[in-house]
Motif scaffolding. Structure first.
Motif, PDB file in Angstrom:
ATOM      1  N   VAL A 150     -41.896 -31.933  16.822  1.00 34.21           N
ATOM      2  CA  VAL A 150     -43.265 -32.370  17.888  1.00 34.21           C
ATOM      3  C   VAL A 150     -43.177 -34.054  17.639  1.00 34.21           C
ATOM      4  O   VAL A 150     -43.015 -34.687  18.822  1.00 34.21           O
ATOM      5  N   GLN A 262     -48.528 -29.428  25.130  1.00 35.81           N
ATOM      6  CA  GLN A 262     -49.344 -28.729  26.133  1.00 35.81           C
ATOM      7  C   GLN A 262     -50.389 -29.381  26.755  1.00 35.81           C
ATOM      8  O   GLN A 262     -50.904 -29.239  27.669  1.00 35.81           O
ATOM      9  N   SER A 331     -41.498 -23.259  16.355  1.00 38.05           N
ATOM     10  CA  SER A 331     -40.417 -24.152  16.234  1.00 38.05           C
ATOM     11  C   SER A 331     -39.086 -23.744  16.863  1.00 38.05           C
ATOM     12  O   SER A 331     -38.226 -24.189  17.231  1.00 38.05           O
ATOM     13  N   SER A 333     -38.635 -21.352  18.942  1.00 36.34           N
ATOM     14  CA  SER A 333     -38.805 -21.406  20.577  1.00 36.34           C
ATOM     15  C   SER A 333     -38.355 -22.806  21.094  1.00 36.34           C
ATOM     16  O   SER A 333     -37.639 -22.932  22.334  1.00 36.34           O
ATOM     17  N   CYS A 334     -38.618 -23.766  20.351  1.00 38.26           N
ATOM     18  CA  CYS A 334     -38.127 -25.147  20.781  1.00 38.26           C
ATOM     19  C   CYS A 334     -36.724 -25.588  20.748  1.00 38.26           C
ATOM     20  O   CYS A 334     -36.290 -26.444  21.137  1.00 38.26           O
ATOM     21  N   THR A 335     -36.129 -24.839  19.618  1.00 40.60           N
ATOM     22  CA  THR A 335     -34.757 -25.254  19.340  1.00 40.60           C
ATOM     23  C   THR A 335     -33.885 -24.318  19.652  1.00 40.60           C
ATOM     24  O   THR A 335     -32.730 -24.315  19.520  1.00 40.60           O
ATOM     25  N   GLU A 341     -38.262 -19.468  28.105  1.00 40.07           N
ATOM     26  CA  GLU A 341     -39.122 -20.518  27.875  1.00 40.07           C
ATOM     27  C   GLU A 341     -39.735 -20.955  26.492  1.00 40.07           C
ATOM     28  O   GLU A 341     -40.324 -19.938  25.903  1.00 40.07           O
ATOM     29  N   SER A 342     -39.830 -22.403  25.956  1.00 43.76           N
ATOM     30  CA  SER A 342     -40.309 -22.660  24.723  1.00 43.76           C
ATOM     31  C   SER A 342     -41.962 -22.427  24.942  1.00 43.76           C
ATOM     32  O   SER A 342     -42.229 -22.403  25.836  1.00 43.76           O
ATOM     33  N   PHE A 344     -44.287 -24.615  23.982  1.00 43.60           N
ATOM     34  CA  PHE A 344     -44.645 -25.914  24.688  1.00 43.60           C
ATOM     35  C   PHE A 344     -44.663 -25.917  25.758  1.00 43.60           C
ATOM     36  O   PHE A 344     -45.522 -26.477  26.825  1.00 43.60           O
ATOM     37  N   GLU A 345     -43.370 -25.388  26.508  1.00 45.29           N
ATOM     38  CA  GLU A 345     -42.979 -25.576  27.896  1.00 45.29           C
ATOM     39  C   GLU A 345     -44.148 -24.579  28.528  1.00 45.29           C
ATOM     40  O   GLU A 345     -44.529 -24.631  29.736  1.00 45.29           O
ATOM     41  N   TYR A 380     -42.077 -36.485  23.108  1.00 40.83           N
ATOM     42  CA  TYR A 380     -41.578 -35.057  22.899  1.00 40.83           C
ATOM     43  C   TYR A 380     -40.589 -34.632  24.106  1.00 40.83           C
ATOM     44  O   TYR A 380     -39.505 -34.196  23.862  1.00 40.83           O
ATOM     45  N   TYR A 381     -41.118 -34.985  25.249  1.00 41.44           N
ATOM     46  CA  TYR A 381     -40.461 -34.656  26.425  1.00 41.44           C
ATOM     47  C   TYR A 381     -39.511 -35.590  26.955  1.00 41.44           C
ATOM     48  O   TYR A 381     -38.767 -35.396  27.993  1.00 41.44           O
TER      49      TYR A 381
END
Length: 455
Positions: A150, A262, A331, A333-335, A341-342, A344-345, A380-381
Motif C-alpha cells: 500500500v 478505501q 494482499s 487480492s491486490c496482486t 475486484e481487489s 481496496f477497490e 497507491y492508485y
C-alpha cells in the motif's frame, strides 16, 4: 385428531403471546426513549440473522446492549411487518461496526479461511528473540507485506507490537511514553477537536498517576510536557491531521486506523516514531480484536510489550493467525492478475457510492450539511482521489440545536458532537453498516424536510 387439534391450539396461543410480548417491548422502548431512558429493545431489524442491535446512543452506555432474538416462528411475520411499516424501524449508526465488508469476505471464501489444529498455539511464547515475544511471525510478515504494497507506512527497522485492538495499544503507548517520575504532575494527553470520542474515557479510565486527559490540543498550553494524539484521517470528521500544539516537550502518537486506500488518498509513506493500526477498520474484522503498532524506539516497544504482558499476558495467537490469513488475502487480492475486484477497490467503490447517496440526501433535505473534501494524488492508485471517510460529520442547520435528539425523533441513532469536543449541532454517523440499513438511512434522511411533521 383431537390431540393434533390441541397441539395446534397450544402452538397458536404461544405464538400470539410471544407476538404480543414483542410488540410490548417495542412500545416500551419508544416510551423509554421519550423519557430519555437507557432500556432499548429491538432497535434495528435487518441483521443477517434478524437479531436486534440494541445499543444506546448515550456515550456512557454506548457499548452496552441487550440483544434479543425474535422467536424463529415469528421471523417471517416480523419481516412482513417491517416491509409494511419501514418508518417504524430504528436505525442505529452510533457505532463504527464495519459490517459492510461482509459482501467481500463472503465471496473470498476459502482464500480467507483458516483451520487451527488442537495441538497448535499451546505456548505463551511465539518468538522469545523478538522484543514483542508474543508476536506471531506469520502475522508480522503479513503486516510488513501489506504496508509495503500500500505504501502507507515504513516498516523498515521498526518494532511491531501486537495488541488486542488499537485500544489496548493506545493504553500501552501512554504507559510507555509517560514519565516515570511520580513526584511530578501526570503528563497531559491532548488531541485537536473534534477528537475521537473514546480518547478522554480511555485516558482517565484507570485514574493513572502517570497521565491525564488534557482536552482540546488547540487550547492547550504547550509549555509543559504533553502527549498529542494525531488521528489521520480524523475520526469523526475525516480530515487529514497534523500536530497543532507548538510546544517543545511534546510526544506524538499517530493513530492511522483509517489511512487506507478505501478511505483516503495515500499521499506518502509515513515514518513517525509511533504509529497505530487496527484490523477492525483496515479489513473490517472488528471481532478479531487485533491491532498493531510500528515503533521506532526499542525501549518504547519494550515498555508497551510489558504493559500488554501485565494486562493480558500477551495476545491471542488464534486471533493473530486469523488476522495473518486475512491480511494475506487482502494482499493477494491486490496482486492477483485475474479480473476479480481487489479488496481496496471494493471498499473504495462502496464508500464512493455511499458518500454520493448521502450528499444527495442532504441536498434533498436542506436541513443538514457535510464537510467538503478536496482531491489529492494517491500513490497507491497512481491518480487523483477524493476522501471517503468511514464516518460522516453531519451538522444540523437552522433552528435545530440538538442534532442527535432531532435525528432520534426520526428514529436514527447517532453520536452527539459533545462527545468529540464540539457542540450538539454536530453528530457522527457511521458509513460502514450493511447496505440495507444504510440505504434505509439515506432514504429517511432525504425525506426529513422543513415540512416534515415531528413524530
Amino acid at each position: 385428531m383431537l390431540s393434533m387439534a390441541l397441539n395446534l391450539s397450544l402452538l397458536l396461543s404461544r405464538l400470539i403471546a410471544e407476538s404480543e410480548s414483542l410488540r410490548f417491548k417495542i412500545q416500551e422502548d419508544e416510551k423509554s426513549q421519550e423519557r430519555g431512558g437507557n432500556d432499548h429493545y429491538c432497535l434495528v431489524w435487518g441483521t443477517r440473522d434478524n437479531t436486534c442491535d440494541t445499543s444506546t446512543s448515550d456515550q456512557s452506555t454506548a457499548h452496552v446492549s441487550k440483544n434479543t432474538s425474535p422467536p424463529a416462528a415469528l421471523a417471517e411475520d416480523i419481516e412482513v411487518e417491517k416491509a409494511i411499516q419501514p418508518d417504524s424501524v430504528i436505525i442505529n449508526l452510533d457505532h463504527g461496526d464495519p459490517t459492510m465488508y461482509e459482501q467481500f469476505w463472503e465471496k473470498t471464501g476459502e482464500k480467507a479461511t483458516i483451520v487451527i489444529p488442537g495441538w497448535q498455539s499451546l505456548s505463551y511464547f511465539s518468538d522469545i528473540s523478538n522484543v514483542c515475544w508474543f508476536l506471531e511471525p506469520e502475522f508480522a510478515g503479513e503486516v510488513r507485506r501489506l504496508h509495503k504494497l500500500v505504501g502507507n507506512a515504513n516498516t523498515d527497522d521498526r518494532h511491531i507490537v501486537v495488541g488486542t485492538g488499537s485500544t489496548q495499544l493506545y493504553m500501552a503507548a501512554l504507559y510507555a511514553l509517560a514519565p516515570t517520575d511520580t513526584s511530578k504532575q501526570p503528563i497531559s494527553v491532548v488531541s485537536a477537536a473534534p477528537f475521537y470520542s473514546s480518547y478522554p474515557l480511555m485516558t482517565d479510565f484507570l485514574k493513572s498517576g502517570l497521565y491525564k486527559w488534557g482536552g482540546d490540543a488547540y487550547t492547550f498550553n504547550g509549555e509543559e510536557p504533553y502527549i498529542e494524539l494525531i488521528t489521520s484521517p480524523n475520526n469523526p470528521d475525516g480530515f487529514t491531521r497534523k500536530p497543532v500544539v507548538n510546544g517543545t516537550g511534546g510526544i506524538l502518537v499517530h493513530d492511522l486506523a483509517y489511512y487506507w486506500p478505501q478511505y483516503t488518498p495515500i499521499t506518502s509513506q509515513l515514518d513517525h516514531e509511533l504509529l497505530l493500526f487496527t484490523v477492525s477498520k483496515s479489513t473490517g474484522h472488528a471481532g478479531t480484536r487485533i491491532g498493531w503498532a510500528l515503533v521506532k524506539d526499542k525501549d518504547i516497544a519494550q515498555k508497551m510489550t510489558k504493559f500488554i504482558e501485565l494486562n493480558t499476558i500477551g495476545v491471542s495467537k488464534d486471533s493473530q493467525l486469523r488476522a495473518a490469513k486475512i491480511l494475506g488475502a487482502v494482499s493477494d487480492s491486490c496482486t492477483d492478475s485475474s479480473d476479480s475486484e481487489s479488496f481496496f477497490e471494493f471498499g473504495r467503490r462502496l464508500m464512493t457510492q455511499r458518500w454520493k447517496q448521502l450528499r444527495d440526501a442532504v441536498r434533498t433535505s436542506g436541513l443538514f450539511s457535510l464537510p467538503e473534501f478536496t482531491s489529492d494524488f494517491c500513490n497507491y492508485y497512481e491518480k487523483y482521489s477524493e476522501l471517503h471517510p468511514a464516518f460522516a460529520w453531519l451538522r444540523c442547520e437552522g433552528d435545530i440545536e440538538d442534532c442527535q435528539k432531532f435525528l432520534r425523533d426520526h428514529k436514527i441513532i447517532t453520536r452527539s458532537g459533545k462527545h468529540f469536543g464540539r457542540d450538539i449541532k454536530f453528530v457522527r454517523v457511521s458509513m460502514l453498516d450493511r447496505d440495507k440499513n444504510f440505504g434505509l438511512f439515506v432514504e429517511r434522511l432525504s425525506n426529513i424536510t422543513s415540512e416534515t411533521k415531528f413524530p
